[in-house]
Enzyme design. Structure first.
Site, PDB file in Angstrom:
ATOM      1  N   GLU A   4      -6.627   3.624  -5.858  1.00  0.00           N
ATOM      2  CA  GLU A   4      -7.892   3.682  -5.123  1.00  0.00           C
ATOM      3  C   GLU A   4      -8.621   4.974  -5.475  1.00  0.00           C
ATOM      4  O   GLU A   4      -8.174   6.062  -5.134  1.00  0.00           O
ATOM      5  CB  GLU A   4      -7.631   3.627  -3.613  1.00  0.00           C
ATOM      6  CG  GLU A   4      -8.918   3.604  -2.826  1.00  0.00           C
ATOM      7  CD  GLU A   4      -8.828   4.280  -1.471  1.00  0.00           C
ATOM      8  OE1 GLU A   4      -9.621   3.933  -0.592  1.00  0.00           O
ATOM      9  OE2 GLU A   4      -7.980   5.188  -1.292  1.00  0.00           O
ATOM     10  N   ASP A  53      -2.873   4.779  -2.750  1.00  0.00           N
ATOM     11  CA  ASP A  53      -3.948   5.102  -1.816  1.00  0.00           C
ATOM     12  C   ASP A  53      -4.474   6.519  -2.062  1.00  0.00           C
ATOM     13  O   ASP A  53      -3.692   7.466  -2.127  1.00  0.00           O
ATOM     14  CB  ASP A  53      -3.366   4.993  -0.398  1.00  0.00           C
ATOM     15  CG  ASP A  53      -4.356   5.386   0.667  1.00  0.00           C
ATOM     16  OD1 ASP A  53      -5.299   4.628   0.889  1.00  0.00           O
ATOM     17  OD2 ASP A  53      -4.181   6.472   1.278  1.00  0.00           O
ATOM     18  N   ASP A  82       0.849  -1.172   0.000  1.00  0.00           N
ATOM     19  CA  ASP A  82       0.000   0.000   0.000  1.00  0.00           C
ATOM     20  C   ASP A  82       0.897   1.237   0.000  1.00  0.00           C
ATOM     21  O   ASP A  82       1.901   1.261   0.697  1.00  0.00           O
ATOM     22  CB  ASP A  82      -0.816  -0.009   1.305  1.00  0.00           C
ATOM     23  CG  ASP A  82      -2.261   0.299   1.067  1.00  0.00           C
ATOM     24  OD1 ASP A  82      -2.530   1.230   0.294  1.00  0.00           O
ATOM     25  OD2 ASP A  82      -3.112  -0.377   1.669  1.00  0.00           O
ATOM     26  N   HIS A  89     -10.953  -2.873   4.363  1.00  0.00           N
ATOM     27  CA  HIS A  89     -10.742  -2.318   5.705  1.00  0.00           C
ATOM     28  C   HIS A  89     -11.479  -0.997   5.909  1.00  0.00           C
ATOM     29  O   HIS A  89     -11.388  -0.412   6.972  1.00  0.00           O
ATOM     30  CB  HIS A  89      -9.239  -2.104   5.905  1.00  0.00           C
ATOM     31  CG  HIS A  89      -8.677  -1.130   4.915  1.00  0.00           C
ATOM     32  ND1 HIS A  89      -8.546  -1.429   3.567  1.00  0.00           N
ATOM     33  CD2 HIS A  89      -8.259   0.144   5.045  1.00  0.00           C
ATOM     34  CE1 HIS A  89      -8.077  -0.379   2.936  1.00  0.00           C
ATOM     35  NE2 HIS A  89      -7.885   0.597   3.805  1.00  0.00           N
ATOM     36  N   ASP A  90     -12.133  -0.480   4.880  1.00  0.00           N
ATOM     37  CA  ASP A  90     -12.782   0.829   4.987  1.00  0.00           C
ATOM     38  C   ASP A  90     -14.294   0.752   5.095  1.00  0.00           C
ATOM     39  O   ASP A  90     -14.965   1.787   5.125  1.00  0.00           O
ATOM     40  CB  ASP A  90     -12.433   1.697   3.763  1.00  0.00           C
ATOM     41  CG  ASP A  90     -11.021   2.243   3.857  1.00  0.00           C
ATOM     42  OD1 ASP A  90     -10.522   2.401   4.988  1.00  0.00           O
ATOM     43  OD2 ASP A  90     -10.423   2.488   2.799  1.00  0.00           O
TER      44      ASP A  90
END
Ligand code: GLC
Length: 554
Positions: free
Chosen positions: A254, A201, A99, A330-331
């Site tokens: 993302e 990200d 990431d 994870h969000d």
């Protein structure tokens, strides 16, 4: 687009390192823990890992606030462990995606500490600054994603720095060439270290409108900070620099708000190889009430819209490896519990949803624990939730007369902490995640929805996932064409075809039995995977609640 890149066949397993496996008994997962579980990961059949940030961080946003992009955070291990991790993954043919939070650093990063020394410091322009206002409190009315103004005044000066996320996460200034060069160097370092892919990200925010106009009251700050005019230029430059170092690095970005058009626009050889969007989570926002913040109101999926969105994404990217296919990350809270029925049809929901999404065209990302049907954490008190807004939502909803249970249900199905619970390895203390230190996040232990128990059961969700992943590896499902079938509302059905082979996938996304007619030819079609036994009568096929059936014919 290159036809034979390794990611055309990628099946990704996403690990949130804090919650995967703890070898130091401090309640926080670590990199050694991932290494120890590589046999398990391999046994799933996946070929790629994406791990959330493990590099040095002040941990205000669990690693997304980087204080050094090239050193591991001591919380997760040492440089030796990183080397071991890469040699072990390579030995097994597992690719690794890191990431890369490139939009901001931590306020503890050396660059920001230098920048704070004053306007003449060489690192000042690594960040985004504005002068104080003549009137009012802040340079403009932009709000930060995690609440409050997007501006904070420096301690020893008169300027304000921009932060789209938390105040401890200052925005980097991508217009500044030395910063871009340094970021390219970071990537070169990581490539040399052994990464096979990188996730950019929140990249859509790196070029905000530097005139800093106020937003209109009915406008979102987003509209002024996303997809800036130089965004493509900077992404292209970064991609070119990555490709110059290695031809084989998978670059995903993302872009949470991207629709099919945007995904298409950015999935280009000179830009990105894949785009992660949240736009296919088509919540029925019309059901939300105005009196409460939108973000924490749980509403069901608008299934018609979901179909339309999937169709658009699949069709836009028909000639490329990627749509990125995922239900969980994870969000956001885990989707089976959000959209399916994990109370009454847990196994069916988990298996059906995976089948529906992952056998489509594209690259699946399986989020740790979904392969055993893991649920959300289930907080009982809003003070245990770190997401901004949880407490104030609780207060506002209480004032409206909502019960504690109703509020907590809404929070548990909307806050991101909910999805970050500890991996369920076994039905023992702390689910086998750690020995006796309490986990860093409140998590529920769940009898039978764990790896150890499901290994023993041929029909478990875990073993279904293994079969599904095996199937997904066939060219029919990686490279084949895709067509959505016209079926009634709560049925999701599609065809795949590749060099004369054809697949029919039928999923029932409801708690009622449905019957479909004239689609399957029972004598020719072979059932290769299903949640239930098939009932085929006179071209009619019965789809029990939350069922999935996959037929293949030569
Ligand atoms: C991305 C990450 C999220 C993080 C944010 C800021 O959306 O997925 O977890 O908080 O960026 O870096």
């Amino acid at each position: 687009m290159l036809e034979n890149n390794w990611w055309h066949e990628a099946i990704i397993y996403q690990i949130y390192p804090r919650s995967f496996f703890d070898t130091t008994n401090n309640g926080i997962g670590d990199l050694k823990g991932i290494i120890q579980k590589l046999d398990y990961i391999e046994s799933l059949g996946v070929n790629t890992l994406w791990i959330n940030p493990i590099t040095a961080s002040a941990q205000v946003d669990n690693g997304y606030d980087s204080s050094n992009y090239t050193k591991i955070d001591p919380l997760f291990g040492t440089e030796e462990v990183v080397d071991l991790f890469f040699s072990e993954t390579k030995k097994r043919g597992l690719k690794v995606i890191y990431d890369f939070p490139l939009n901001h650093t931590s306020d503890q990063h050396m660059w920001f500490k230098e920048a704070l020394k004053g306007p003449d410091n060489p690192y000042r322009d690594y960040y985004v600054w504005a002068d104080g206002p003549d009137e009012g409190l802040y340079p403009n009315n932009w709000t930060a994603a995690f609440g409050g103004s997007a501006w904070t005044k420096e301690m020893n000066g008169d300027q304000y720095y921009l932060h789209i996320f938390k105040k401890e996460m200052p925005e980097l200034n991508w217009d500044h060439e030395p910063l871009r060069k340094d970021m390219a160097k970071v990537l070169n370092y990581l490539i040399d270290k052994g990464i096979d892919g990188i996730r950019l990200d929140a990249f859509i925010f790196i070029d905000v409108d530097k005139r800093f106009p106020d937003k209109d009251p009915d406008m979102e700050t987003q509209d002024l900070i996303e997809y800036g005019e130089n965004l493509k230029k900077y992404v292209k430059e970064l991609k070119a620099s990555v490709r110059a170092r290695s031809k084989d690095i998978f670059v995903i970005g993302e872009a949470t708000s991207a629709d099919a058009q945007r995904i298409d626009e950015y999935t280009q050889e000179e830009l990105l190889d894949g785009v992660i969007t949240l736009s296919h989570f088509t919540d029925n926002d019309d059901l939300k009430i105005d009196e409460l913040p939108e973000m924490n109101q749980h509403v069901p999926l608008d299934f018609d819209k979901f179909k339309r969105t999937q169709k658009a994404i699949q069709e836009h990217l028909a000639d490329r490896p990627g749509p990125i296919l995922f239900w969980n990350n994870h969000d956001r809270p885990r989707s089976p519990q959000k959209y399916g029925d994990m109370d009454n049809y847990r196994d069916e929901t988990a298996k059906m949803m995976a089948t529906l999404l992952y056998l489509q065209k594209g690259i699946p990302i399986i989020y740790y624990g979904e392969e055993v049907g893991m649920n959300n954490s289930g907080f009982e008190d809003p003070s245990n939730i770190s997401d901004n807004g949880a407490l104030s939502f609780y207060e506002s909803a209480s004032e409206l007369g909502w019960s504690h249970d109703k509020i907590m249900k809404n929070l548990n199905l909307t806050v991101r902490d909910a999805s970050r619970g500890i991996m369920q390895w076994s039905n023992t203390k702390w689910s086998g995640f750690t020995e006796d230190a309490a986990p860093w996040i409140i998590s529920h232990q769940e009898a039978t929805y764990n790896v150890e128990d499901q290994e023993k059961d041929e029909n478990s969700i875990l073993n279904y996932y293994r079969k599904l992943i095996e199937l997904k590896k066939q060219p029919l499902f990686t490279r084949g064409g895709w067509k959505l079938l016209d079926t009634e509302k709560k049925i999701y059905a599609y065809k795949r075809n590749y060099e004369g082979t054809q697949a029919n996938v039928f999923c029932n996304f409801s708690d009622e039995e449905r019957v479909i007619e004239n689609i399957v030819n029972a004598s020719d079609d072979q059932l290769v995977l299903s949640t239930h036994d098939a009932e085929l009568k006179d071209q009619k096929m019965v789809l029990p609640a939350y069922s999935a059936f996959v037929f293949v014919s030569e």
